[in-house]
Design an enzyme around this catalytic site. Structure first.
Site, PDB file in Angstrom:
ATOM      1  N   LYS A  62       9.300  87.058 -78.529  1.00 25.97           N
ATOM      2  CA  LYS A  62      10.345  86.372 -77.760  1.00 25.97           C
ATOM      3  C   LYS A  62      11.035  87.351 -76.812  1.00 25.97           C
ATOM      4  CE  LYS A  62      10.963  82.373 -80.579  1.00 25.97           C
ATOM      5  NZ  LYS A  62      11.631  81.671 -81.654  1.00 25.97           N
TER       6      LYS A  62
ATOM      7  N   LYS B 134       7.206  71.281 -81.675  1.00 27.23           N
ATOM      8  CA  LYS B 134       8.299  70.363 -81.318  1.00 27.23           C
ATOM      9  C   LYS B 134       8.820  70.637 -79.925  1.00 27.23           C
ATOM     10  CE  LYS B 134      10.593  70.865 -85.562  1.00 27.23           C
ATOM     11  NZ  LYS B 134      10.806  72.303 -85.499  1.00 27.23           N
TER      12      LYS B 134
ATOM     13  N   LYS C 219      -0.630  76.211 -81.000  1.00 30.10           N
ATOM     14  CA  LYS C 219      -0.295  75.209 -82.011  1.00 30.10           C
ATOM     15  C   LYS C 219       0.590  74.110 -81.431  1.00 30.10           C
ATOM     16  CE  LYS C 219       3.929  76.777 -84.205  1.00 30.10           C
ATOM     17  NZ  LYS C 219       4.778  76.189 -85.182  1.00 30.10           N
TER      18      LYS C 219
END
Ligand code: AQP
Length: 350
Positions: free
Chosen positions: A124, A210, A207
């Site tokens: 990140k 959400k 993957k």
């Protein structure tokens, strides 16, 4: 008294399981097949705590109105998917103050270098401007360690990507135990069997997530209408081999993903799944069948979800039951931590 009666084995205490899920977007098929379905299927065997980790979700910016909606929506999904409040304590993390308290106490025994080495943080940090990144993003694994350690969980079911964070929770537990005496059970990560990782339907090399669920064609959301599910599956990326069987070949990961979804939902073996498609005429037939099993799996969940979202008072009541159970376990644990560290507890005798 008859000796054999006196020595009759007491029922073994159930293993305690704790897992969390972030209200960071619409729940997608990967969350369901990789996590929620397993929690539901095993809830009779365990002492269950499932936490909606809203404090984790705010480590990245969230719209306040959306966050409140996503949190209740996620709770409704969990109950609708089959978590039974009589068997599973489902609660919102921020309703249970010991989580934030434990995070602070553990921060003070966690070397900063341990956090800077976490792969998820490094990934990140690489993509974000450090001047804008929250401290929460670095501290995320300490909050998670607190979530786990407060409940003395024997098992922590997580995806492969969270394994490093559970290992960090083990290191933090061992360090605290060394510094202040035996306080924590050292937890074990439980990685679900391979095949439960659902990939993006638009790009099977990453993957399903959400946070990308709004991107057209990426995910099946649990609350999607059947027509929408059909459209998403029909659009799923496949290949030009026109062969319906499992494969490790990255070029065929789209078909592999569709077969994997079909396999987990139907509970069939890989061989049985391939047999089901032995006379299929092409990927159109595969997509039709995969769409059908998803739609029939999700239909009752969607119906129960709608009823719960129509009765927010009942939903909040169920969540407060879960929070009360969570506080009953985590409250004394955080007091034990404070006592060992040397903090004065309110009402302590002189
Ligand atoms: N694609 C997936 N396949 C299988 N399991 C998955 N999980 C998530 N995506 C897949 C599992 O869902 C649980 C809840 O995860 P989380 O909310 O803590 O965050 P996550 O793993 O980061 O899930 P998302 O959907 O990718 O959310 P965002 O986009 O917010 O990061 C975990 O048990 C996870 O393994």
């Amino acid at each position: 008294m008859n000796q054999s009666v006196a020595h009759e084995a007491k029922p073994k205490p159930r293993k305690r399981v704790l897992s969390g899920i972030q209200p960071s977007g619409d729940v997608q098929l990967g969350n369901y097949l990789g996590a929620i379905k397993g929690w539901v299927d095993r809830q009779d065997e365990k002492d269950n705590f499932f936490c909606i980790v809203d404090l984790h979700a705010i480590t990245v910016p969230q719209d306040p109105h959306e966050l409140r909606h996503q949190t209740r929506s996620l709770a409704a999904i969990l109950f609708a998917a089959g978590l039974d409040p009589a068997k599973s304590n489902v609660f919102i993390q921020s309703h249970v103050p010991p989580h934030a308290e434990a995070c602070w106490l553990l921060n003070c025994v966690t070397p900063i270098g341990w956090l800077e080495r976490m792969t998820q943080f490094k990934d990140k940090a690489r993509n974000e401007n450090r001047e804008r990144m929250s401290t929460g993003l670095l501290d995320y694994p300490v909050l998670m360690a607190g979530d786990i350690l407060l409940y003395s969980a024997d098992e922590v079911p997580v995806g492969e990507d969270q394994k490093q964070h559970v290992e960090l929770a083990r290191d933090i537990a061992e360090r605290f135990n060394r510094l202040f005496g035996d306080t924590f059970v050292v937890p074990e990560p439980v990685i679900p069997e391979a095949g439960a990782r659902v990939m993006g339907l638009d790009d099977p090399s990453r993957k399903m997530s959400k946070s990308f669920a709004d991107i057209r064609g990426h995910a099946v959301r649990l609350i999607d209408e059947p027509k929408e599910i059909e459209r998403t599956i029909n659009r799923a990326v496949t290949d030009s081999y026109n062969e319906i069987r499992f494969s490790d070949d990255p070029e065929r990961s789209g078909v592999n993903n569709l077969l994997g979804i079909y396999k987990v939902i139907t509970g069939k073996t890989a061989e049985e799944v391939e047999n089901d498609f032995a006379s299929a005429r092409g990927y159109g037939d595969l997509k039709r069948s995969v769409g059908e099993v998803i739609i029939s799996e999700l239909a009752p969940i969607r119906a129960r979800y709608a009823r719960l979202m129509d009765d927010i008072a009942e939903l909040d009541r169920l969540l407060s039951l879960g929070a009360a159970q969570a506080i009953a376990v985590s409250g004394p644990k955080v007091d034990e931590m404070k006592e060992r560290i040397g903090l004065v507890l309110q009402g302590d005798e002189l």
